[in-house]
Design an enzyme around this catalytic site. Structure first.
Site, PDB file in Angstrom:
ATOM      1  N   GLU A  51       0.835  -1.217   0.000  1.00 43.06           N
ATOM      2  CA  GLU A  51       0.000   0.000   0.000  1.00 43.06           C
ATOM      3  C   GLU A  51       0.858   1.251   0.000  1.00 43.06           C
ATOM      4  O   GLU A  51       1.901   1.310   0.631  1.00 43.06           O
ATOM      5  CB  GLU A  51      -0.936   0.010   1.211  1.00 43.06           C
ATOM      6  CG  GLU A  51      -1.883  -1.184   1.277  1.00 43.06           C
ATOM      7  CD  GLU A  51      -2.872  -1.249   0.116  1.00 43.06           C
ATOM      8  OE1 GLU A  51      -2.938  -0.305  -0.685  1.00 43.06           O
ATOM      9  OE2 GLU A  51      -3.566  -2.275   0.005  1.00 43.06           O
TER      10      GLU A  51
ATOM     11  N   ASP B 134       4.032  18.564  -4.346  1.00 44.16           N
ATOM     12  CA  ASP B 134       3.140  18.531  -5.514  1.00 44.16           C
ATOM     13  C   ASP B 134       1.676  18.671  -5.091  1.00 44.16           C
ATOM     14  O   ASP B 134       0.892  19.398  -5.710  1.00 44.16           O
ATOM     15  CB  ASP B 134       3.314  17.207  -6.275  1.00 44.16           C
ATOM     16  CG  ASP B 134       4.389  17.291  -7.361  1.00 44.16           C
ATOM     17  OD1 ASP B 134       4.831  18.412  -7.684  1.00 44.16           O
ATOM     18  OD2 ASP B 134       4.768  16.233  -7.896  1.00 44.16           O
TER      19      ASP B 134
END
Ligand SMILES: Nc1nc2c(ncn2[C@@H]2O[C@H](COP(=O)(O)OP(=O)(O)OP(=O)(O)O)[C@@H](O)[C@H]2O)c(=O)[nH]1
Ligand SMILES: *[C@@H]1O[C@H](CO)[C@@H](O)[C@H](O)[C@H]1NC(C)=O
Length: 445
Positions: A70, A387
């Site tokens: 994950e 970002d």
């Protein structure tokens, strides 16, 4: 039934899974086997010689980990689930959450930098997390507990017999372990395992719990079935949200303030390359999130389009809901025209060849391109945060279908007070017939 969020699946495409498994090798043995601490020195007992400590409630430590394949942004979601469990536990006892160090994430493959045992403070603001629930870093847990021992480990799993059609009930039972245990006994009968790259850590007891339900279903077990001072829940992604999208969910989400140094880098970039400042964009941020309550629609955002293009494993499967680069650029151009914007900021995990093509198709695009020093300093996780922060401040955002990276940007923009129309947008695949747009999860205070 408790909702698991917009993405119910626990994504594991084949390449991710394989790489995740490859990373599971047991760490090499430490130079000397550690001795177990005398009980009096274990977690929380350290202060017991002080007179005042006699009356103070015993501190108990909750630790957790997530299935290795994950990614960063799903793990952020698991934190929200575990935080509600901690809130439930704290109604009866003094529990503290030990933050699982970051590392060895499948996506964090930048060469030449070691990305393990990364404390949460590299990505998140610890005082902000602490305004929601008490948290400590793993290193602090080690220092407080007087030895690298976790007394009880529960590995969470589903039920061997699966879910019965049509009947949903929340349940939890001690059961034999279904998968091969990722812990092995050493010659002192202690359990060794990954433990976030802390090779000297040992578990004293390991057992498996089959669980079907939301995070707080574990609370009675922790309060009544075990008296261990430190308890670790492994494979914690098996727990669902107590209440996805509710006030408690949003409080925890709001407390996950990005580390200041990353926000500063993002803000500096906005100012320099995107003519974007909080004053002009109406995106004032309060350092204390409990004081921040913005009316929806008041944020304007910087004069640029924010784009998240998730590539890599999202295109390897030839998914119908992910566009080609040509398709994405066509959409970007039409949005720029519609919004009367000239600048576009692109966040992407695209490989080098795709970036080159993108530069040809969209020469004016702006990206945060780190130097090697910046990469080493902020690491892949820090660059993802930067970002996301820049995308979160755009006048309009468009992301990638069912990417948790995009979902976290949605939430950030919801907190900043953007009009949902400017946030819950995604690219459509060229062959997609029914291009459903992301769900609006309205912030609750
Ligand atoms: N810097 C940067 N990194 C990205 C971007 N998109 C993806 N990544 C990287 O690739 C990872 C994407 O996986 P995550 O979204 O975190 O992982 P996940 O939880 O599996 O989520 P999805 O796979 O996106 O649903 C991120 O953790 C980043 O390291 C991007 O636009 N910018
Ligand atoms: C917890 O203890 C109760 C009461 O003794 C017992 O019925 C239950 O099965 C135990 N649960 C687990 C998961 O061990």
């Amino acid at each position: 039934m408790a909702a698991q969020g917009p993405r119910g699946r626990l994504a594991s495409s084949l390449p991710r899974l394989l790489l995740g498994l490859a990373a599971l090798a047991v760490p090499p043995p430490p130079a000397a086997a550690p001795e177990p601490p005398p009980a009096a020195l274990r977690a929380g007992h350290a202060a017991s010689s002080l007179p005042a400590a006699a009356t103070a409630p015993r501190t108990r430590y909750l630790l957790y980990d997530v299935n290795p394949p994950e990614g960063f942004n799903l793990r952020r979601d698991v934190y929200v689930r575990i935080a509600s469990l901690v809130k439930t536990l704290r109604k009866s006892e003094n529990w503290v959450l030990v933050l699982p160090p970051w590392g060895r994430l499948y996506h964090w493959q930048s060469p030449d930098i070691l990305q393990v045992r990364i404390p949460w403070s590299e990505f998140f603001d610890i005082p902000s997390l602490n305004r929601n629930i008490p948290v400590i870093e793993y290193e602090q847990f080690l220092a407080e507990s007087g030895g690298p021992f976790i007394e009880q480990i529960y590995v969470l799993q589903g039920y061997a017999e699966g879910w019965k059609e049509g009947t949903w009930e929340e349940k939890i039972n001690e059961r034999p372990c279904i998968d091969q245990l990722m812990y092995s006994k050493d010659k002192h009968e202690y359990y060794r395992g990954w433990f976030w790259g802390y090779e000297e850590t040992r578990g004293l007891t390991v057992s498996c719990l089959s669980v079907q339900g939301s995070a707080s279903i574990v609370a009675p077990i922790l309060l009544k079935n075990t008296s261990a001072q430190s308890v670790m829940l492994d494979r914690a992604e098996n727990l669902l949200h107590d209440h996805y999208g509710g006030k408690d969910y949003w409080n925890t989400r709001r407390s996950m303030v990005f580390a200041k140094h990353l926000r500063v880098v993002g803000d500096e970039f906005r100012r320099k390359y995107l003519q974007s400042t909080d004053e002009a964009d109406r995106t004032h941020y309060k350092e204390d999130w409990t004081q921040m309550k913005v009316k929806t629609g008041t944020a304007l955002g910087g004069p640029y389009l924010g784009v998240h293009l998730r590539r890599k494993d999202f295109i390897w499967g030839h998914r119908e809901d992910v566009p080609s680069l040509q398709g994405a650029v066509k959409k970007i151009r039409s949005l720029l025209e519609m919004l009367k914007l000239e600048k576009v900021f692109v966040a992407t995990d695209a490989v080098e060849e795709e970036i080159e093509l993108l530069k040809k198709l969209l020469p004016e695009m702006v990206r945060f391109e780190p130097s090697w020093e910046e990469l080493e300093l902020y690491k892949d996780g820090g660059l993802a945060v930067i970002d996301q922060w820049i995308c979160a401040h755009a006048r309009y955002f468009i992301g990638t279908s069912v990417s948790t990276f995009s979902f976290r940007i949605h939430e950030e923009r919801e907190i900043l007070g953007f009009d949902p129309k400017t946030t819950y947008n995604r690219f459509c695949g060229e062959t997609e017939k029914n291009c459903e747009q992301p769900t609006h999860w309205k912030i609750v205070y």
